[in-house]
Write an enzyme that holds these catalytic residues in place. Sequence first.
Site, short mmCIF file in Angstrom:
data_model
loop_
_atom_site.label_atom_id
_atom_site.label_comp_id
_atom_site.label_asym_id
_atom_site.label_seq_id
_atom_site.Cartn_x
_atom_site.Cartn_y
_atom_site.Cartn_z
N SER A 1 48.89 31.38 44.00
CA SER A 1 48.78 29.95 44.27
C SER A 1 47.36 29.63 44.70
O SER A 1 46.66 30.46 45.28
CB SER A 1 49.77 29.53 45.35
N LYS A 2 46.98 28.40 44.38
CA LYS A 2 45.63 27.94 44.68
C LYS A 2 45.28 28.13 46.16
O LYS A 2 44.15 28.38 46.52
CB LYS A 2 45.53 26.44 44.36
N ARG A 3 46.30 27.95 47.01
CA ARG A 3 46.02 28.03 48.44
C ARG A 3 45.71 29.45 48.89
O ARG A 3 44.87 29.67 49.74
CB ARG A 3 47.21 27.48 49.25
#
Length: 494
Positions: free
Chosen positions: A256-258
């Site tokens: 995930s981008k996070r």
Amino acid sequence: MADTVRVRFAPSPTGELHIGGARTAIYNWAFARAMGGTFILRIEDTDPERSTEENKQVILRAMRWLGLDWDEGPEVGGEFGPYLQTQRFDTYAAALEELKARGAVYPCFCTKEELDAKRAAAEATEGGYSGYDRTCRALSPEEAQARIDAGEPHVWRLKVPEDHGPIEFDDAVYGHMSFPADVMDDMILVRTDGTPTYNFAVVCDDANMRITHVIRGDDHLSNTPRQILIYEALGRPVPTFAHLSMILGSDGRKLSKRRNATSVEEYRDRGYLSDALVNFLALLGWSLDGETTIISREVLCSQFSLDRITKKDAVFDETKLDWMNGQYIKEMGADAWVQASRPWLVQAGATEADIDARPEWYAKLYPLVAERLARLDEAADKLAYLFWGGRVELDEKSVAKILTKDGARADEVLRAVRGILADESVPWECEPLQERVRALTEELDMKAKGVFQPVRVAVCGNMVSPPLFESVELLPREDVLARIDQTLSEVFGA
Ligand code: GLU
């Protein structure tokens, strides 16, 4: 051989080329190359909010950087274009006409409110909601036509055949798949505003572009039976499907981008080489023989096969990527390294003009770091000392450990070495300088380290720099002497 292989990578421009998408692209590209087939790039840009020109360019740029050349697609054209879905609306309209003529679709006039109410009512019952209740399927053709003529808003739905047995296909990765057709919704193919839904556009394009193999992420697995129904309705051959498992982070969770760097350009900007990234991503779910880890593009493009793709989820192990990138840096050669490292050499203190003016000097930096870098960006830090001119930025810890701990000794060593380096009869080259300093260690009855480390700190600023005399050779004599003088005066107050 049957038809020549035609495969496509069909990204939706979302503002990045996701690492998972990149792997899908690599598999399609390598498969096309290995089979002597055609690799097509198709941009699925029907979402007007996200499909900006800039987002499309992000994809093309990342594909080019990865070295995934497409045979048909944006900017190269091809016989089956255009390759942007927004430019293919007439083909979807034509396909809808074909489906109408075949009696395979029907207009549906149910409003959103009606559909919501039906859904809510169905959800309240025991059986739950199982798709559109097919109200409009029962309309007579005359009535339907009259309502269309009266301008009543409507969508077009696929008439899923009543007597259709299970929808079956042999996935090249997942094996035999079977989905019951009787639970399939009469899905919408064309919306009220005339735009095609995702499943409809994809099938029209894949059919019209003569795609033989659809290799894509397994998030599309549930779309496949629906898409097969559309192929059947159109009377077009169903391609072979190969669904790719997910890529998980080393924490076992979806990337995930996070939590992770997810876009190809982020990896580029962090100093990964595209050859290494392609190699690494190719092995996330495919293997040559179960053990080979370094696989060149040439091997990939001749040996790639669908039967060596695994359906196990792949784990993105950044440590392995770093190791692999280091291997590629070690092999890439000085000139390629200088070119690829420009942004970080500039961060280290170089200028573009200087890199252009003195390519030989920059090429000499490569052996200093070739075996020491996992990523190109590390050069920014590791090589900064070469761009300080006559000044040195002394690292406090190194000073404490190497210079002030046995201050008198270090002072003596630095002065003696300064004497050697100031002697113009010694050629300003690594070997002779190093030899003279080695002789000094004997004279002083010291270990080499005891002499080299203080000099290293005084010239390079810290105790963990690249090789010392190779570095010294690259710096002008007066700068090296000035650095030693600065150290003597800063640390020993001389
Ligand atoms: N455009 C779709 C996506 O970005 C891919 C469609 C497909 O491969 O069938 O997920």
